[in-house]
Write a protein that holds these residues in place. Structure first.
Motif, PDB file in Angstrom:
ATOM      1  N   GLY A 231       0.815  -1.220   0.000  1.00  0.00           N
ATOM      2  CA  GLY A 231       0.000   0.000   0.000  1.00  0.00           C
ATOM      3  C   GLY A 231       0.842   1.260   0.000  1.00  0.00           C
ATOM      4  O   GLY A 231       1.669   1.482  -0.878  1.00  0.00           O
ATOM      5  N   THR A 232       0.666   2.097   1.021  1.00  0.00           N
ATOM      6  CA  THR A 232       1.431   3.342   1.135  1.00  0.00           C
ATOM      7  C   THR A 232       2.899   3.093   1.458  1.00  0.00           C
ATOM      8  O   THR A 232       3.714   4.018   1.407  1.00  0.00           O
ATOM      9  N   GLY A 233       3.229   1.851   1.817  1.00  0.00           N
ATOM     10  CA  GLY A 233       4.584   1.552   2.266  1.00  0.00           C
ATOM     11  C   GLY A 233       4.806   1.883   3.731  1.00  0.00           C
ATOM     12  O   GLY A 233       5.945   1.871   4.213  1.00  0.00           O
ATOM     13  N   CYS A 234       3.733   2.158   4.471  1.00  0.00           N
ATOM     14  CA  CYS A 234       3.892   2.613   5.851  1.00  0.00           C
ATOM     15  C   CYS A 234       4.572   1.566   6.736  1.00  0.00           C
ATOM     16  O   CYS A 234       5.366   1.923   7.621  1.00  0.00           O
ATOM     17  N   ILE A 235       4.315   0.275   6.494  1.00  0.00           N
ATOM     18  CA  ILE A 235       4.948  -0.759   7.319  1.00  0.00           C
ATOM     19  C   ILE A 235       6.447  -0.865   7.018  1.00  0.00           C
ATOM     20  O   ILE A 235       7.274  -0.693   7.926  1.00  0.00           O
ATOM     21  N   PRO A 236       6.852  -1.143   5.776  1.00  0.00           N
ATOM     22  CA  PRO A 236       8.286  -1.320   5.528  1.00  0.00           C
ATOM     23  C   PRO A 236       9.097  -0.042   5.732  1.00  0.00           C
ATOM     24  O   PRO A 236      10.240  -0.097   6.193  1.00  0.00           O
ATOM     25  N   ILE A 237       8.523   1.115   5.409  1.00  0.00           N
ATOM     26  CA  ILE A 237       9.244   2.374   5.598  1.00  0.00           C
ATOM     27  C   ILE A 237       9.483   2.628   7.081  1.00  0.00           C
ATOM     28  O   ILE A 237      10.588   2.992   7.496  1.00  0.00           O
ATOM     29  N   SER A 238       8.472   2.409   7.894  1.00  0.00           N
ATOM     30  CA  SER A 238       8.631   2.598   9.338  1.00  0.00           C
ATOM     31  C   SER A 238       9.672   1.638   9.895  1.00  0.00           C
ATOM     32  O   SER A 238      10.517   2.028  10.718  1.00  0.00           O
ATOM     33  N   LEU A 239       9.640   0.393   9.444  1.00  0.00           N
ATOM     34  CA  LEU A 239      10.622  -0.588   9.920  1.00  0.00           C
ATOM     35  C   LEU A 239      12.033  -0.219   9.452  1.00  0.00           C
ATOM     36  O   LEU A 239      13.003  -0.350  10.200  1.00  0.00           O
ATOM     37  N   ALA A 240      12.139   0.261   8.213  1.00  0.00           N
ATOM     38  CA  ALA A 240      13.455   0.654   7.687  1.00  0.00           C
ATOM     39  C   ALA A 240      14.057   1.796   8.495  1.00  0.00           C
ATOM     40  O   ALA A 240      15.275   1.863   8.691  1.00  0.00           O
ATOM     41  N   LEU A 241      13.202   2.689   8.974  1.00  0.00           N
ATOM     42  CA  LEU A 241      13.678   3.861   9.705  1.00  0.00           C
ATOM     43  C   LEU A 241      13.873   3.599  11.198  1.00  0.00           C
ATOM     44  O   LEU A 241      14.646   4.301  11.853  1.00  0.00           O
ATOM     45  N   GLU A 242      13.190   2.596  11.727  1.00  0.00           N
ATOM     46  CA  GLU A 242      13.236   2.366  13.168  1.00  0.00           C
ATOM     47  C   GLU A 242      14.182   1.237  13.579  1.00  0.00           C
ATOM     48  O   GLU A 242      14.713   1.253  14.692  1.00  0.00           O
ATOM     49  N   LEU A 243      14.392   0.253  12.707  1.00  0.00           N
ATOM     50  CA  LEU A 243      15.262  -0.872  13.053  1.00  0.00           C
ATOM     51  C   LEU A 243      16.724  -0.555  12.700  1.00  0.00           C
ATOM     52  O   LEU A 243      17.024   0.431  12.018  1.00  0.00           O
ATOM     53  N   ASP A 244      17.616  -1.428  13.134  1.00  0.00           N
ATOM     54  CA  ASP A 244      19.051  -1.202  12.969  1.00  0.00           C
ATOM     55  C   ASP A 244      19.549  -1.775  11.635  1.00  0.00           C
ATOM     56  O   ASP A 244      19.743  -2.975  11.504  1.00  0.00           O
ATOM     57  N   HIS A 245      19.698  -0.890  10.648  1.00  0.00           N
ATOM     58  CA  HIS A 245      20.245  -1.245   9.329  1.00  0.00           C
ATOM     59  C   HIS A 245      19.615  -2.508   8.723  1.00  0.00           C
ATOM     60  O   HIS A 245      20.319  -3.434   8.323  1.00  0.00           O
TER      61      HIS A 245
END
Length: 277
Positions: free
Chosen positions: A119-133
């Protein structure tokens, strides 16, 4: 001259399809978007004659039940604003809970993660920004949704690789995953009559509905393909229809997943299923 609060209250009265508190919240959101007003400004005074014409046009759209996120083109999710369009679902609080759980449970660096039906990418984008590399991927059947997701990733500075995939007929070209996550369509067509008009009339049916005959089709298909995509001991996270927690858990157990859990959301409804491969 009226105070901002008086204007918000008077405009909210014209939104008869919403309860008073929700109507005032929507008008406040509209005022902040067009006028930059915040709640701290509520005692200040203004005249409607000074308002830009666009705010009146958008208010007419709001009266029809169109979600305000589509009207202003953005919706909040996990502390960030995401572009939305009628080709994407509006990000929801329950999905924030799913993202928060994944972040909390997976502090390891360099995880490989795939979101199916992005969808909007809200799940993977949030994980990409919040998790460690992490290495993060997202797939969707909708090209229009993928365009929105890519725009969100670029503007928010997230490294996510998006690609087109019909999960019911194709296998994503990503393997050796640590985490597979999906918030797939999970509302049987027969439940349409119970849904709010602003969801039914405006949000994409492709992302909402499944057939009455096979409401678990996406869970079963994703879980089956997850056996090929996940590393041993990898984790699968689903957002689910509250009515199907036990059925999804049983399905995953029968497919050989273990440590299967059904978790409730903040409203006490079965909302997330987690399991290991």
């Amino acid at each position: 001259m009226h105070t901002y609060q008086e204007l918000i209250s008077s405009w909210a009265l014209k939104l008869g399809i919403y309860e008073k508190q929700e109507a005032e919240s929507l008008v406040s959101w509209l005022f902040e978007h067009h006028l930059g007003w915040r709640r701290s400004d509520m005692l200040n005074k203004a005249e409607e004659a000074s308002f830009p014409s666009k705010i009146f046009d958008d208010f007419e759209r709001l009266k029809t039940g169109e979600p305000i996120q589509y009207i202003i083109g953005k919706g909040p999710f996990y502390g960030r604003d995401f572009h939305v369009s009628p080709h994407t679902l509006i990000p929801r609080n329950e999905t924030e809970e799913l993202v928060h759980l994944i972040i909390k449970e997976n502090p390891t660096s360099g995880l490989r993660i795939l979101d199916i039906g992005t969808g909007t990418g809200c799940i993977p984008i949030s994980l990409a920004l919040e998790l460690d590399h992490p290495e993060v991927f997202g797939v969707d059947i909708s090209e229009e949704a993928l365009e929105i997701a890519a725009k969100n990733a670029e503007e928010l500075g997230a490294k996510v690789i998006f690609s087109s995939c019909d999960i019911l007929t194709e296998l994503p070209e990503v393997e050796a995953l640590d985490i597979l996550v999906s918030n797939p369509p999970y509302i049987p067509v027969q439940e349409k009559s119970q849904m709010h008009k602003n969801v039914l009339d405006f949000e994409p049916g492709l992302a909402l509905f499944v057939s009455n005959e096979d409401p678990l089709i996406f869970y079963r298909t994703i879980a089956e393909k997850g056996k090929q995509l996940l590393k041993p001991d990898g984790k699968l996270y689903f957002e689910i229809n509250e009515k199907y927690g036990n059925e999804v858990a049983e399905l995953m157990t029968n497919l050989g997943y273990f440590e299967v859990q059904v978790l409730k959301d903040l409203n006490g409804k079965d909302r997330i299923v987690v399991a290991r491969c």
